[in-house]
Design a protein around this motif. Structure first.
Motif, PDB file in Angstrom:
ATOM      1  N   MET A 147       0.848  -1.188   0.000  1.00 51.81           N
ATOM      2  CA  MET A 147       0.000   0.000   0.000  1.00 51.81           C
ATOM      3  C   MET A 147       0.884   1.238   0.000  1.00 51.81           C
ATOM      4  O   MET A 147       1.769   1.376   0.853  1.00 51.81           O
ATOM      5  CB  MET A 147      -0.909   0.027   1.221  1.00 51.81           C
ATOM      6  N   GLY A 148       0.663   2.090  -0.970  1.00 55.86           N
ATOM      7  CA  GLY A 148       1.471   3.306  -1.059  1.00 55.86           C
ATOM      8  C   GLY A 148       1.078   4.312   0.019  1.00 55.86           C
ATOM      9  O   GLY A 148       0.005   4.202   0.613  1.00 55.86           O
ATOM     10  N   PRO A 149       1.926   5.311   0.243  1.00 56.05           N
ATOM     11  CA  PRO A 149       1.647   6.321   1.277  1.00 56.05           C
ATOM     12  C   PRO A 149       0.400   7.154   0.985  1.00 56.05           C
ATOM     13  O   PRO A 149      -0.137   7.802   1.872  1.00 56.05           O
ATOM     14  CB  PRO A 149       2.909   7.197   1.266  1.00 56.05           C
ATOM     15  N   ASP A 150      -0.076   7.124  -0.276  1.00 54.45           N
ATOM     16  CA  ASP A 150      -1.323   7.830  -0.625  1.00 54.45           C
ATOM     17  C   ASP A 150      -2.517   6.872  -0.651  1.00 54.45           C
ATOM     18  O   ASP A 150      -3.597   7.226  -1.091  1.00 54.45           O
ATOM     19  CB  ASP A 150      -1.171   8.499  -2.000  1.00 54.45           C
ATOM     20  N   GLY A 151      -2.305   5.641  -0.210  1.00 58.47           N
ATOM     21  CA  GLY A 151      -3.396   4.663  -0.183  1.00 58.47           C
ATOM     22  C   GLY A 151      -3.571   3.904  -1.483  1.00 58.47           C
ATOM     23  O   GLY A 151      -4.537   3.154  -1.641  1.00 58.47           O
ATOM     24  N   HIS A 152      -2.636   4.054  -2.431  1.00 57.49           N
ATOM     25  CA  HIS A 152      -2.797   3.295  -3.678  1.00 57.49           C
ATOM     26  C   HIS A 152      -2.447   1.816  -3.451  1.00 57.49           C
ATOM     27  O   HIS A 152      -1.677   1.473  -2.551  1.00 57.49           O
ATOM     28  CB  HIS A 152      -1.993   3.899  -4.836  1.00 57.49           C
ATOM     29  N   ALA A 153      -3.057   0.984  -4.287  1.00 56.05           N
ATOM     30  CA  ALA A 153      -2.766  -0.447  -4.284  1.00 56.05           C
ATOM     31  C   ALA A 153      -2.596  -0.862  -5.736  1.00 56.05           C
ATOM     32  O   ALA A 153      -3.269  -0.306  -6.618  1.00 56.05           O
ATOM     33  CB  ALA A 153      -3.923  -1.228  -3.667  1.00 56.05           C
ATOM     34  N   ALA A 154      -1.710  -1.851  -5.992  1.00 57.39           N
ATOM     35  CA  ALA A 154      -1.293  -2.136  -7.366  1.00 57.39           C
ATOM     36  C   ALA A 154      -0.930  -0.767  -7.981  1.00 57.39           C
ATOM     37  O   ALA A 154      -0.252   0.019  -7.321  1.00 57.39           O
ATOM     38  CB  ALA A 154      -2.363  -2.891  -8.132  1.00 57.39           C
ATOM     39  N   SER A 155      -1.409  -0.416  -9.190  1.00 58.93           N
ATOM     40  CA  SER A 155      -1.191   0.955  -9.660  1.00 58.93           C
ATOM     41  C   SER A 155      -2.531   1.670  -9.803  1.00 58.93           C
ATOM     42  O   SER A 155      -2.771   2.418 -10.749  1.00 58.93           O
ATOM     43  CB  SER A 155      -0.361   0.987 -10.936  1.00 58.93           C
ATOM     44  N   LEU A 156      -3.390   1.418  -8.836  1.00 60.40           N
ATOM     45  CA  LEU A 156      -4.663   2.122  -8.744  1.00 60.40           C
ATOM     46  C   LEU A 156      -4.451   3.302  -7.794  1.00 60.40           C
ATOM     47  O   LEU A 156      -4.536   3.167  -6.568  1.00 60.40           O
ATOM     48  CB  LEU A 156      -5.742   1.165  -8.226  1.00 60.40           C
ATOM     49  N   PHE A 157      -4.108   4.442  -8.378  1.00 60.78           N
ATOM     50  CA  PHE A 157      -3.794   5.640  -7.591  1.00 60.78           C
ATOM     51  C   PHE A 157      -5.064   6.452  -7.345  1.00 60.78           C
ATOM     52  O   PHE A 157      -6.033   6.347  -8.106  1.00 60.78           O
ATOM     53  CB  PHE A 157      -2.747   6.490  -8.326  1.00 60.78           C
ATOM     54  N   PRO A 158      -5.053   7.278  -6.284  1.00 60.64           N
ATOM     55  CA  PRO A 158      -6.230   8.079  -5.966  1.00 60.64           C
ATOM     56  C   PRO A 158      -6.696   8.914  -7.163  1.00 60.64           C
ATOM     57  O   PRO A 158      -5.870   9.494  -7.880  1.00 60.64           O
ATOM     58  CB  PRO A 158      -5.738   9.003  -4.837  1.00 60.64           C
ATOM     59  N   GLU A 159      -8.006   8.919  -7.320  1.00 60.87           N
ATOM     60  CA  GLU A 159      -8.653   9.765  -8.328  1.00 60.87           C
ATOM     61  C   GLU A 159      -8.078   9.601  -9.728  1.00 60.87           C
ATOM     62  O   GLU A 159      -7.929  10.561 -10.475  1.00 60.87           O
ATOM     63  CB  GLU A 159      -8.606  11.237  -7.878  1.00 60.87           C
ATOM     64  N   THR A 160      -7.723   8.374 -10.105  1.00 64.80           N
ATOM     65  CA  THR A 160      -7.273   8.115 -11.479  1.00 64.80           C
ATOM     66  C   THR A 160      -8.346   7.301 -12.213  1.00 64.80           C
ATOM     67  O   THR A 160      -9.199   6.654 -11.587  1.00 64.80           O
ATOM     68  CB  THR A 160      -5.932   7.346 -11.508  1.00 64.80           C
ATOM     69  N   ALA A 161      -8.248   7.344 -13.546  1.00 66.96           N
ATOM     70  CA  ALA A 161      -9.286   6.752 -14.391  1.00 66.96           C
ATOM     71  C   ALA A 161      -9.460   5.253 -14.158  1.00 66.96           C
ATOM     72  O   ALA A 161     -10.581   4.727 -14.221  1.00 66.96           O
ATOM     73  CB  ALA A 161      -8.941   7.016 -15.856  1.00 66.96           C
ATOM     74  N   ALA A 162      -8.364   4.563 -13.854  1.00 66.43           N
ATOM     75  CA  ALA A 162      -8.439   3.095 -13.731  1.00 66.43           C
ATOM     76  C   ALA A 162      -9.415   2.647 -12.638  1.00 66.43           C
ATOM     77  O   ALA A 162      -9.938   1.527 -12.691  1.00 66.43           O
ATOM     78  CB  ALA A 162      -7.051   2.526 -13.445  1.00 66.43           C
ATOM     79  N   SER A 201       4.015  -2.072   6.294  1.00 67.36           N
ATOM     80  CA  SER A 201       5.041  -2.019   7.334  1.00 67.36           C
ATOM     81  C   SER A 201       5.541  -0.584   7.509  1.00 67.36           C
ATOM     82  O   SER A 201       5.716   0.133   6.527  1.00 67.36           O
ATOM     83  CB  SER A 201       6.203  -2.927   6.911  1.00 67.36           C
ATOM     84  N   GLY A 202       5.747  -0.168   8.758  1.00 67.72           N
ATOM     85  CA  GLY A 202       6.434   1.100   9.005  1.00 67.72           C
ATOM     86  C   GLY A 202       5.519   2.239   9.424  1.00 67.72           C
ATOM     87  O   GLY A 202       4.362   2.324   9.007  1.00 67.72           O
ATOM     88  N   ALA A 203       6.089   3.128  10.242  1.00 66.67           N
ATOM     89  CA  ALA A 203       5.338   4.253  10.809  1.00 66.67           C
ATOM     90  C   ALA A 203       4.840   5.215   9.732  1.00 66.67           C
ATOM     91  O   ALA A 203       3.817   5.875   9.910  1.00 66.67           O
ATOM     92  CB  ALA A 203       6.219   4.993  11.806  1.00 66.67           C
ATOM     93  N   ASP A 204       5.544   5.280   8.606  1.00 63.32           N
ATOM     94  CA  ASP A 204       5.101   6.210   7.555  1.00 63.32           C
ATOM     95  C   ASP A 204       3.784   5.766   6.914  1.00 63.32           C
ATOM     96  O   ASP A 204       3.178   6.512   6.158  1.00 63.32           O
ATOM     97  CB  ASP A 204       6.207   6.388   6.487  1.00 63.32           C
ATOM     98  N   LYS A 205       3.320   4.558   7.222  1.00 60.49           N
ATOM     99  CA  LYS A 205       2.037   4.089   6.676  1.00 60.49           C
ATOM    100  C   LYS A 205       0.908   4.184   7.714  1.00 60.49           C
ATOM    101  O   LYS A 205      -0.234   3.832   7.420  1.00 60.49           O
ATOM    102  CB  LYS A 205       2.158   2.628   6.221  1.00 60.49           C
ATOM    103  N   ALA A 206       1.235   4.640   8.948  1.00 58.43           N
ATOM    104  CA  ALA A 206       0.246   4.563  10.032  1.00 58.43           C
ATOM    105  C   ALA A 206      -0.998   5.407   9.748  1.00 58.43           C
ATOM    106  O   ALA A 206      -2.128   4.935   9.914  1.00 58.43           O
ATOM    107  CB  ALA A 206       0.895   4.989  11.350  1.00 58.43           C
ATOM    108  N   THR A 207      -0.803   6.648   9.299  1.00 59.69           N
ATOM    109  CA  THR A 207      -1.958   7.529   9.081  1.00 59.69           C
ATOM    110  C   THR A 207      -2.830   7.009   7.937  1.00 59.69           C
ATOM    111  O   THR A 207      -4.054   6.936   8.057  1.00 59.69           O
ATOM    112  CB  THR A 207      -1.469   8.968   8.768  1.00 59.69           C
ATOM    113  N   VAL A 208      -2.179   6.601   6.869  1.00 56.98           N
ATOM    114  CA  VAL A 208      -2.977   6.146   5.722  1.00 56.98           C
ATOM    115  C   VAL A 208      -3.668   4.808   6.039  1.00 56.98           C
ATOM    116  O   VAL A 208      -4.805   4.570   5.633  1.00 56.98           O
ATOM    117  CB  VAL A 208      -2.127   6.123   4.421  1.00 56.98           C
ATOM    118  N   LEU A 209      -3.017   3.973   6.835  1.00 57.12           N
ATOM    119  CA  LEU A 209      -3.678   2.707   7.201  1.00 57.12           C
ATOM    120  C   LEU A 209      -4.932   2.986   8.031  1.00 57.12           C
ATOM    121  O   LEU A 209      -5.981   2.373   7.822  1.00 57.12           O
ATOM    122  CB  LEU A 209      -2.715   1.799   7.982  1.00 57.12           C
ATOM    123  N   HIS A 210      -4.828   3.949   8.928  1.00 59.47           N
ATOM    124  CA  HIS A 210      -6.001   4.354   9.708  1.00 59.47           C
ATOM    125  C   HIS A 210      -7.100   4.863   8.769  1.00 59.47           C
ATOM    126  O   HIS A 210      -8.274   4.488   8.900  1.00 59.47           O
ATOM    127  CB  HIS A 210      -5.596   5.419  10.732  1.00 59.47           C
TER     128      HIS A 210
END
Ligand code: 6PG
Length: 250
Positions: A147-162, A201-210
């Motif tokens: 999971m990316g720091p912006d909440g993306h998964a695979a290459s499904l990024f926020p507010e994108t056409a896919a 994994s990691g503290a940098d993902k804590a806010t987005v995981l929440h």
């Protein structure tokens, strides 16, 4: 109908990788016993990299690797030799270390300068490998996701056409903030899987995981929220640092 969701909290990143490796071996053993083969979609990113390294080091004798078919959940729009290639990362960390026949490795042909053509070709690869009719969707035994720091998964990024795609299995997705196209499996494919495992994994993902697990923002803002296998199992492997902003008790 929505499938099972499980949150597995592990103390350390090392515990997380071990738990995820055990899940891969379990899912593979079950699939091979029941259906004679195991289909897995790999992810890119730094978290899966540690998982692959662990499996390669410890589990080479655990499975009949000739019955394991490797695919990718997403790919960067680069040739397989590029240091950004998800295929290259998986090849170097796991595939080259295990007795996997070359014919069992189905990479995205991302060297094609036309990302949409690469996506179409990969869709055809999936249709052939899973013997699908024109409107059928593959049912992966396991899809691994970071999971990316912006909440993306695979290459499904926020507010994108896919995120809106309902019928294609694979699409090219232009990601403005990266100034690049990615090639990604679509939500219908992720949500048809028998098992999906997120590794966070990691503290940098804590806010987005929440935000993803407990927040009220729409899925378009945090695409990982949209991954909900309808008749499969979704497992979140999270370590203590990543889980530190979750309200639910440990
Ligand atoms: C990629 C991905 C992507 C990744 C997440 C998490 O190609 O980058 O497949 O979805 O898994 O961005 O990456 P990290 O584990 O590095 O945070």
């Amino acid at each position: 109908m929505s499938g099972l969701v499980e949150l597995r909290r592990l103390a350390t990143p090392q515990d997380l990788f071990q738990a995820a490796a055990d899940e891969v071996i379990l899912a593979a053993s079950e699939a091979i016993q029941q259906r004679g083969r195991f289909t897995i979609a790999l992810s890119g990113g730094s978290t899966p990299r540690s998982l692959y390294t662990l499996i390669a080091a410890n589990a080479s004798a655990s499975l009949p690797w000739d019955k394991v078919l490797f695919f990718w959940g997403d790919e960067r729009h680069v040739p397989p030799t590029d240091s950004d290639s998800n295929y290259r990362m998986a090849f170097e960390t796991i595939l080259s270390k295990l007795p996997v026949p070359a014919a069992n490795i189905f990479r995205v042909p991302a060297e094609n300068p036309d990302a949409s053509a690469a996506a179409e070709a990969y869709e055809l690869t999936l249709r052939k490998s899973f013997s699908l009719g024109p409107v059928e969707v593959p049912r992966f035994d396991l899809i691994l996701l970071g999971m990316g720091p912006d909440g993306h998964a695979a290459s499904l990024f926020p507010e994108t056409a896919a995120l809106q795609e309902k019928s294609r299995l694979v699409v090219a997705n232009w990601v403005e903030k990266l100034h690049a196209s990615r090639i990604t499996l679509t939500l219908p494919v992720l949500n048809a899987a028998r098992r999906v495992a997120f590794l966070v994994s990691g503290a940098d993902k804590a806010t987005v995981l929440h935000e993803v697990l407990e927040g009220k923002a729409p899925g378009e803002k945090y695409p990982s929220k949209l991954v909900r296998p309808s008749e499969g199992k979704l497992i979140w492997f999270v370590d203590r640092a990543a889980a530190s902003e979750l309200s639910t008790a440990a």
